[in-house]
Design an enzyme around this catalytic site. Structure first.
Site, PDB file in Angstrom:
ATOM      1  CE  LYS A 191      -1.830   2.935   2.023  1.00 54.45           C
ATOM      2  NZ  LYS A 191      -1.679   4.375   1.680  1.00 54.45           N
ATOM      3  CD  GLU A 266      12.305   0.325  10.514  1.00 54.96           C
ATOM      4  OE1 GLU A 266      12.808   1.270  11.165  1.00 54.96           O
ATOM      5  OE2 GLU A 266      12.797  -0.805  10.479  1.00 54.96           O
ATOM      6  CB  CYS A 301      12.657   8.661   9.153  1.00 58.23           C
ATOM      7  SG  CYS A 301      13.599   7.504   8.181  1.00 58.23           S
ATOM      8  CD  GLU A 398       9.379  12.711  11.972  1.00 59.35           C
ATOM      9  OE1 GLU A 398       8.212  12.284  12.030  1.00 59.35           O
ATOM     10  OE2 GLU A 398      10.333  12.027  11.576  1.00 59.35           O
TER      11      GLU A 398
HETATM   12  P1  NAD Z   1       1.840   8.529   7.636  1.00 59.16           P
HETATM   13  O1  NAD Z   1       1.893   7.767   8.898  1.00 59.16           O
HETATM   14  O2  NAD Z   1       0.872   9.636   7.520  1.00 59.16           O
HETATM   15  O3  NAD Z   1       1.535   7.571   6.408  1.00 59.16           O
HETATM   16  C1  NAD Z   1       2.324   6.431   6.106  1.00 59.16           C
HETATM   17  C2  NAD Z   1       1.485   5.442   5.350  1.00 59.16           C
HETATM   18  O4  NAD Z   1       0.422   4.971   6.190  1.00 59.16           O
HETATM   19  C3  NAD Z   1       0.816   5.999   4.114  1.00 59.16           C
HETATM   20  O5  NAD Z   1       0.797   4.990   3.119  1.00 59.16           O
HETATM   21  C4  NAD Z   1      -0.597   6.301   4.597  1.00 59.16           C
HETATM   22  O6  NAD Z   1      -1.560   6.288   3.568  1.00 59.16           O
HETATM   23  C5  NAD Z   1      -0.833   5.157   5.556  1.00 59.16           C
HETATM   24  N1  NAD Z   1      -1.814   5.436   6.606  1.00 59.16           N
HETATM   25  C6  NAD Z   1      -2.220   6.638   7.096  1.00 59.16           C
HETATM   26  N2  NAD Z   1      -3.103   6.458   8.106  1.00 59.16           N
HETATM   27  C7  NAD Z   1      -3.254   5.125   8.260  1.00 59.16           C
HETATM   28  C8  NAD Z   1      -4.009   4.303   9.158  1.00 59.16           C
HETATM   29  N3  NAD Z   1      -4.806   4.821  10.087  1.00 59.16           N
HETATM   30  N4  NAD Z   1      -3.898   2.956   9.048  1.00 59.16           N
HETATM   31  C9  NAD Z   1      -3.087   2.397   8.130  1.00 59.16           C
HETATM   32  N5  NAD Z   1      -2.355   3.113   7.246  1.00 59.16           N
HETATM   33  C10 NAD Z   1      -2.433   4.460   7.316  1.00 59.16           C
HETATM   34  O7  NAD Z   1       3.326   9.026   7.391  1.00 59.16           O
HETATM   35  P2  NAD Z   1       3.840   9.868   6.147  1.00 59.16           P
HETATM   36  O8  NAD Z   1       3.398  11.279   6.323  1.00 59.16           O
HETATM   37  O9  NAD Z   1       3.529   9.178   4.870  1.00 59.16           O
HETATM   38  O10 NAD Z   1       5.414   9.747   6.335  1.00 59.16           O
HETATM   39  C11 NAD Z   1       6.112  10.569   7.185  1.00 59.16           C
HETATM   40  C12 NAD Z   1       6.486   9.805   8.438  1.00 59.16           C
HETATM   41  O11 NAD Z   1       7.183   8.612   8.114  1.00 59.16           O
HETATM   42  C13 NAD Z   1       7.444  10.578   9.303  1.00 59.16           C
HETATM   43  O12 NAD Z   1       7.023  10.516  10.645  1.00 59.16           O
HETATM   44  C14 NAD Z   1       8.767   9.864   9.136  1.00 59.16           C
HETATM   45  O13 NAD Z   1       9.652   9.984  10.173  1.00 59.16           O
HETATM   46  C15 NAD Z   1       8.331   8.471   8.921  1.00 59.16           C
HETATM   47  N6  NAD Z   1       9.352   7.700   8.221  1.00 59.16           N
HETATM   48  C16 NAD Z   1      10.045   6.769   8.931  1.00 59.16           C
HETATM   49  C17 NAD Z   1      11.037   6.025   8.327  1.00 59.16           C
HETATM   50  C18 NAD Z   1      11.774   4.984   9.105  1.00 59.16           C
HETATM   51  O14 NAD Z   1      12.336   4.112   8.484  1.00 59.16           O
HETATM   52  N7  NAD Z   1      11.774   5.024  10.407  1.00 59.16           N
HETATM   53  C19 NAD Z   1      11.332   6.215   6.982  1.00 59.16           C
HETATM   54  C20 NAD Z   1      10.605   7.184   6.270  1.00 59.16           C
HETATM   55  C21 NAD Z   1       9.612   7.906   6.914  1.00 59.16           C
END
Ligand code: NAD
Length: 497
Positions: A191, A266, A301, A398
């Site tokens: 997804k 992650e 991240c 963040e």
């Molecule tokens: P997000 O949590 O908003 O979304 C991530 C994914 O989850 C997307 O595909 C989104 O559609 C989906 N999603 C959203 N709500 C959901 C729910 N209730 N249930 C299931 N899926 C859901 O994060 P983002 O804005 O896409 O990414 C930014 C975040 O990702 C930052 O906090 C960043 O630090 C983190 N990040 C972490 C790593 C790591 O490896 N630790 C790497 C990259 C990004």
């Protein structure tokens, strides 16, 4: 080295065909509901295509196809050598389609084309190659059991793996999940983020071309809803997530409410980059500090978003960081000389702008802080540096944008305390001329990755496990350790007589 010019890339962008359908059971499909969402470019707001907005029927179809593929052992039952051959063909196709995939990533997420051609796409292909190469060399164990027994410990695929991923490195974050999951024989339902679904759809077609059997790899685009449905689904055995801590928490709750599927997270970070006054090359440290926060528009991240500098060198060091920030002048990301494109969309832009406003109230603006290139219709933010106290909002939360918080300290113990005084624990760095001091500090830092006299080194090396302490998540991506997430350990005990 990719030799294409800005105008070459613009010509290619004008002619590119973009697919927005889901990929389920080996075929491209519209959402069952026929609903779509708009996929627009943050470069200029231009609509790129409309993408299938998957709902319950699509998630069910994808999970059913994945389950069938797993149960029939069409993939899991292959000799690992043969799985490896298919995965290597897939990676080769990604490399053959490098320009197209890099262009899709740049148009969709605004990432500089120099980065998508040199980092995102080759690193994703390399990740697939790395796990493909590993998988036919890993056996199990024969344990020292009673003499009348033969005891075997083997690893078996967990079954159907859902991968829910973010938009900052769309294909690479997906590859960190699907490559080890597929190599170990699982079926995958991916997804992608609604902000960056295009490369996932494209590589699914390449997977089919490479010979992945139908149902083994599926892509269900959409927003939170298909992610939530996967987290709740009884047909999913394991969910691997990269994204925000808030969503990670919700996914864990969904797993608890449904079938206790394995949950691997992650999550976010607020990484500290500590500069001690004895580090001899402050120019190098300052450039690295700027790269640590401004690479990928700060949407990393592990971004070094908190710069902790000793009082004795703070003013001089901050001036050097501000000078290094100027190398990140926002520009059109299809221009190969540009190192900073727009942030990913309006929502993210507004979030970053609100933090910049908070920074103006809480601290001293050193450089940046403005929206630029507004006339393009894109979302460009200047590289921004603030001096703040450790408890400032922008130093604690963040931001996921090009905003650096500089914090002064007097003593190394104070620096370690500030660095660890966060709910996150993804990464940290320390710079010192004395390796013993640096090691001691590194040991005390509660983070999954710690750099000494560097930042982001090894990011492209699959041998290093990647993941967080505390609320930055659990489990590790990359390295052979990631295989533990997608396998179950089985003890088989044979009684000889
Ligand atoms: P997000 O949590 O908003 O979304 C991530 C994914 O989850 C997307 O595909 C989104 O559609 C989906 N999603 C959203 N709500 C959901 C729910 N209730 N249930 C299931 N899926 C859901 O994060 P983002 O804005 O896409 O990414 C930014 C975040 O990702 C930052 O906090 C960043 O630090 C983190 N990040 C972490 C790593 C790591 O490896 N630790 C790497 C990259 C990004």
């Amino acid at each position: 080295m990719n030799k294409k010019t800005f105008s070459d890339w613009q010509d290619k962008a004008a002619g590119i065909e973009i697919e927005g359908r889901a990929f389920i059971d080996g075929t491209l499909r519209h959402a069952h509901s026929e609903r779509t969402f708009t996929c627009a470019s943050p470069i200029d707001g231009r609509v790129l295509t409309r993408v299938a907005d998957c709902g319950e029927a699509d998630v069910d179809a994808a999970v059913t196809a994945a389950r069938r593929a797993f149960d029939t052992q069409v993939w899991a039952g292959m000799n690992p050598r043969d799985r490896k051959a298919v995965l290597l063909r897939w990676a080769a196709l990604m490399r053959e389609h490098l320009d197209e995939l890099a262009l899709l990533e740049t148009l969709d997420a605004g990432k500089p084309i120099g980065d998508t051609t040199a980092i995102d796409i080759p690193a994703a292909a390399h990740c697939v190659e790395w796990y493909a190469e590993a998988i036919d060399k890993m056996g199990g164990e024969v344990v020292p059991a009673d003499h009348h027994l033969v005891g075997l410990v083997t690893r078996e695929p967990v079954g159907v793996v859902a991968a829910v991923v973010p938009w900052n490195f769309p294909l690479l974050m997906a590859a960190w999940k699907f490559a080890p999951a597929l190599a170990t024989g699982n079926s995958v339902v991916l997804k992608p983020s609604e902000k960056s679904p295009l490369t996932a759809i494209r590589v699914a077609r390449l997977a089919h071309e490479a010979g992945l059997p139908p149902g083994v790899f599926n892509v269900v685009p959409g927003g939170a809803e298909p992610g939530r449905l996967l987290a709740l689904h009884h047909g999913v055995d394991c969910i691997a997530f990269t994204g925000s801590t808030r969503t990670g928490r919700q996914i864990m709750e969904c797993a608890a409410q449904s079938n206790l599927k394995r949950v691997w997270l992650e999550l976010g970070g607020k990484s500290a980059n500590i500069v001690l006054p004895d580090y001899p090359d402050l120019d190098r440290a300052a450039k690295a500090a700027a790269d640590a926060i401004f690479f990928n528009m700060g949407q990393v991240c592990t971004a070094g978003s908190r710069l902790l500098v000793h009082r004795d060198i703070k003013d001089a060091f901050v001036a050097k960081v501000a000078a290094a920030a100027r190398a990140y002048e926002p520009g059109h990301p299809l221009d190969p000389s540009v190192t900073m494109g727009p942030v990913v969309d309006r929502i993210q832009f507004e979030r970053v702008a609100a933090y910049i406003d908070a920074g103006r109230r809480e601290g001293r603006l050193v450089t940046g802080g403005a929206r630029v290139r507004e006339e393009t219709g894109g979302f460009y933010v200047e590289p921004t540096v603030f001096e703040v106290k450790p408890d400032a909002k922008i130093a604690r939360e963040e931001i996921f944008g090009p905003v650096l918080s500089v914090i002064e300290f007097d003593h190394v113990d104070e620096a370690v305390h500030i660095a660890n005084d966060t709910e996150y624990g993804l990464a940290a760095a320390v710079w010192s001329g004395d390796l013993a001091t640096a090691h001691e500090v590194a040991r005390r830092l509660r983070a999954g990755t710690v750099w000494i006299n560097g930042y982001n080194e090894g990011a492209d090396d699959m041998n290093f496990p990647f993941g967080g302490y505390k609320q930055s998540g659990n489990g590790r991506d990359k390295s052979l350790h990631a295989l533990e997430k997608y396998t179950e350990l089985k003890s088989t005990i044979v009684r000889l007589r």
